[in-house]
Write a protein that holds these residues in place. Structure first.
Motif, PDB file in Angstrom:
ATOM      1  N   MET A   1      24.087  -4.431  -0.403  1.00 12.50           N
ATOM      2  CA  MET A   1      22.981  -3.736  -0.969  1.00 12.50           C
ATOM      3  C   MET A   1      21.822  -3.784   0.020  1.00 12.50           C
ATOM      4  O   MET A   1      21.635  -4.773   0.710  1.00 12.50           O
ATOM      5  CB  MET A   1      22.559  -4.420  -2.260  1.00 12.50           C
ATOM      6  N   ALA A   2      21.061  -2.743   0.079  1.00 13.70           N
ATOM      7  CA  ALA A   2      19.879  -2.697   0.934  1.00 13.70           C
ATOM      8  C   ALA A   2      18.662  -2.360   0.086  1.00 13.70           C
ATOM      9  O   ALA A   2      18.755  -1.581  -0.867  1.00 13.70           O
ATOM     10  CB  ALA A   2      20.047  -1.651   2.017  1.00 13.70           C
ATOM     11  N   ILE A   3      17.558  -2.964   0.443  1.00 14.65           N
ATOM     12  CA  ILE A   3      16.286  -2.648  -0.200  1.00 14.65           C
ATOM     13  C   ILE A   3      15.376  -2.126   0.893  1.00 14.65           C
ATOM     14  O   ILE A   3      15.182  -2.785   1.915  1.00 14.65           O
ATOM     15  CB  ILE A   3      15.663  -3.891  -0.870  1.00 14.65           C
ATOM     16  N   HIS A   4      14.863  -0.940   0.713  1.00 11.21           N
ATOM     17  CA  HIS A   4      14.013  -0.312   1.724  1.00 11.21           C
ATOM     18  C   HIS A   4      12.592  -0.179   1.191  1.00 11.21           C
ATOM     19  O   HIS A   4      12.390   0.202   0.044  1.00 11.21           O
ATOM     20  CB  HIS A   4      14.562   1.070   2.084  1.00 11.21           C
ATOM     21  N   PHE A   5      11.652  -0.501   2.041  1.00  6.82           N
ATOM     22  CA  PHE A   5      10.240  -0.333   1.704  1.00  6.82           C
ATOM     23  C   PHE A   5       9.605   0.564   2.749  1.00  6.82           C
ATOM     24  O   PHE A   5       9.932   0.480   3.923  1.00  6.82           O
ATOM     25  CB  PHE A   5       9.490  -1.675   1.738  1.00  6.82           C
ATOM     26  N   THR A   6       8.720   1.406   2.338  1.00  6.40           N
ATOM     27  CA  THR A   6       7.908   2.182   3.266  1.00  6.40           C
ATOM     28  C   THR A   6       6.506   1.594   3.201  1.00  6.40           C
ATOM     29  O   THR A   6       5.899   1.530   2.134  1.00  6.40           O
ATOM     30  CB  THR A   6       7.884   3.674   2.882  1.00  6.40           C
ATOM     31  N   TRP A   7       6.044   1.123   4.334  1.00  2.17           N
ATOM     32  CA  TRP A   7       4.764   0.428   4.390  1.00  2.17           C
ATOM     33  C   TRP A   7       3.672   1.337   4.954  1.00  2.17           C
ATOM     34  O   TRP A   7       3.944   2.274   5.677  1.00  2.17           O
ATOM     35  CB  TRP A   7       4.875  -0.802   5.288  1.00  2.17           C
ATOM     36  N   THR A   8       2.467   0.980   4.658  1.00  2.03           N
ATOM     37  CA  THR A   8       1.316   1.636   5.270  1.00  2.03           C
ATOM     38  C   THR A   8       1.161   1.100   6.689  1.00  2.03           C
ATOM     39  O   THR A   8       1.658   0.018   7.002  1.00  2.03           O
ATOM     40  CB  THR A   8       0.042   1.371   4.426  1.00  2.03           C
ATOM     41  N   LYS A   9       0.484   1.822   7.557  1.00  2.00           N
ATOM     42  CA  LYS A   9       0.296   1.376   8.941  1.00  2.00           C
ATOM     43  C   LYS A   9      -0.871   0.387   9.009  1.00  2.00           C
ATOM     44  O   LYS A   9      -1.899   0.660   9.616  1.00  2.00           O
ATOM     45  CB  LYS A   9       0.072   2.569   9.860  1.00  2.00           C
ATOM     46  N   ASP A  10      -0.689  -0.749   8.375  1.00  2.00           N
ATOM     47  CA  ASP A  10      -1.700  -1.805   8.338  1.00  2.00           C
ATOM     48  C   ASP A  10      -0.965  -3.135   8.428  1.00  2.00           C
ATOM     49  O   ASP A  10      -0.687  -3.782   7.422  1.00  2.00           O
ATOM     50  CB  ASP A  10      -2.508  -1.689   7.040  1.00  2.00           C
ATOM     51  N   TRP A  11      -0.587  -3.529   9.662  1.00  2.00           N
ATOM     52  CA  TRP A  11       0.247  -4.704   9.859  1.00  2.00           C
ATOM     53  C   TRP A  11      -0.311  -5.971   9.208  1.00  2.00           C
ATOM     54  O   TRP A  11       0.451  -6.708   8.573  1.00  2.00           O
ATOM     55  CB  TRP A  11       0.537  -4.922  11.337  1.00  2.00           C
ATOM     56  N   PRO A  12      -1.605  -6.287   9.282  1.00  2.00           N
ATOM     57  CA  PRO A  12      -2.087  -7.502   8.615  1.00  2.00           C
ATOM     58  C   PRO A  12      -1.801  -7.497   7.104  1.00  2.00           C
ATOM     59  O   PRO A  12      -1.382  -8.511   6.542  1.00  2.00           O
ATOM     60  CB  PRO A  12      -3.584  -7.510   8.905  1.00  2.00           C
ATOM     61  N   LEU A  37      10.645  -4.439  10.173  1.00  3.37           N
ATOM     62  CA  LEU A  37       9.662  -5.514  10.184  1.00  3.37           C
ATOM     63  C   LEU A  37      10.154  -6.724   9.410  1.00  3.37           C
ATOM     64  O   LEU A  37      10.850  -6.595   8.406  1.00  3.37           O
ATOM     65  CB  LEU A  37       8.351  -5.030   9.548  1.00  3.37           C
ATOM     66  N   SER A  38       9.777  -7.906   9.896  1.00  4.33           N
ATOM     67  CA  SER A  38      10.137  -9.148   9.225  1.00  4.33           C
ATOM     68  C   SER A  38       9.171 -10.235   9.680  1.00  4.33           C
ATOM     69  O   SER A  38       8.653 -10.186  10.793  1.00  4.33           O
ATOM     70  CB  SER A  38      11.560  -9.563   9.577  1.00  4.33           C
ATOM     71  N   VAL A  39       8.942 -11.198   8.820  1.00  4.05           N
ATOM     72  CA  VAL A  39       8.146 -12.369   9.190  1.00  4.05           C
ATOM     73  C   VAL A  39       9.016 -13.623   9.146  1.00  4.05           C
ATOM     74  O   VAL A  39       8.514 -14.735   9.206  1.00  4.05           O
ATOM     75  CB  VAL A  39       6.898 -12.527   8.287  1.00  4.05           C
ATOM     76  N   MET A  40      10.313 -13.442   9.066  1.00  3.45           N
ATOM     77  CA  MET A  40      11.252 -14.553   8.979  1.00  3.45           C
ATOM     78  C   MET A  40      11.233 -15.388  10.258  1.00  3.45           C
ATOM     79  O   MET A  40      11.156 -14.855  11.361  1.00  3.45           O
ATOM     80  CB  MET A  40      12.656 -14.005   8.737  1.00  3.45           C
ATOM     81  N   ARG A  41      11.329 -16.700  10.094  1.00  2.37           N
ATOM     82  CA  ARG A  41      11.379 -17.613  11.235  1.00  2.37           C
ATOM     83  C   ARG A  41      12.761 -17.547  11.886  1.00  2.37           C
ATOM     84  O   ARG A  41      13.765 -17.364  11.201  1.00  2.37           O
ATOM     85  CB  ARG A  41      11.094 -19.044  10.787  1.00  2.37           C
ATOM     86  N   PRO A  42      12.818 -17.719  13.217  1.00  2.00           N
ATOM     87  CA  PRO A  42      14.108 -17.675  13.915  1.00  2.00           C
ATOM     88  C   PRO A  42      15.124 -18.670  13.347  1.00  2.00           C
ATOM     89  O   PRO A  42      16.311 -18.364  13.255  1.00  2.00           O
ATOM     90  CB  PRO A  42      13.757 -18.022  15.358  1.00  2.00           C
TER      91      PRO A  42
END
Length: 84
Positions: A1-12, A37-42
């Motif tokens: 399963m995949a979950i897709h999000f479309t984000w605004t161009k505001d990285w913070p 995009l991801s904020v996951m740690r390596p």
């Protein structure tokens, strides 16, 4: 399963929300897409991909200059091992 999000161009702003999304999906073993995009740690990423060492070896053998890598792959999969 995949979950897709479309984000605004505001990285913070996206970074703050993305952390909450990833945290909420963590119990399910959710893995980020290589090109998204991801904020996951390596360290966390490595625990989710059983064959990550194989992937690193294949990239090293077939793309030694890193031409087909992106920032996500460099930052998470190679954790700072950027091509020269």
């Amino acid at each position: 399963m995949a979950i897709h999000f479309t984000w605004t161009k505001d990285w913070p702003a996206v970074r703050r929300v993305l952390g909450m999304v990833e945290e909420g999906l963590e119990p399910f073993g959710a893995r980020p897409h290589w090109g998204k995009l991801s904020v996951m740690r390596p360290e966390r990423l490595g625990s989710l991909y059983e064959r990550l060492p194989d992937f690193r070896r294949l990239l090293g053998a077939h793309d030694p200059e890193g031409k087909f890598r992106n920032a996500f792959v460099n930052d998470l999969v190679f954790a700072g091992d950027r091509p020269s």
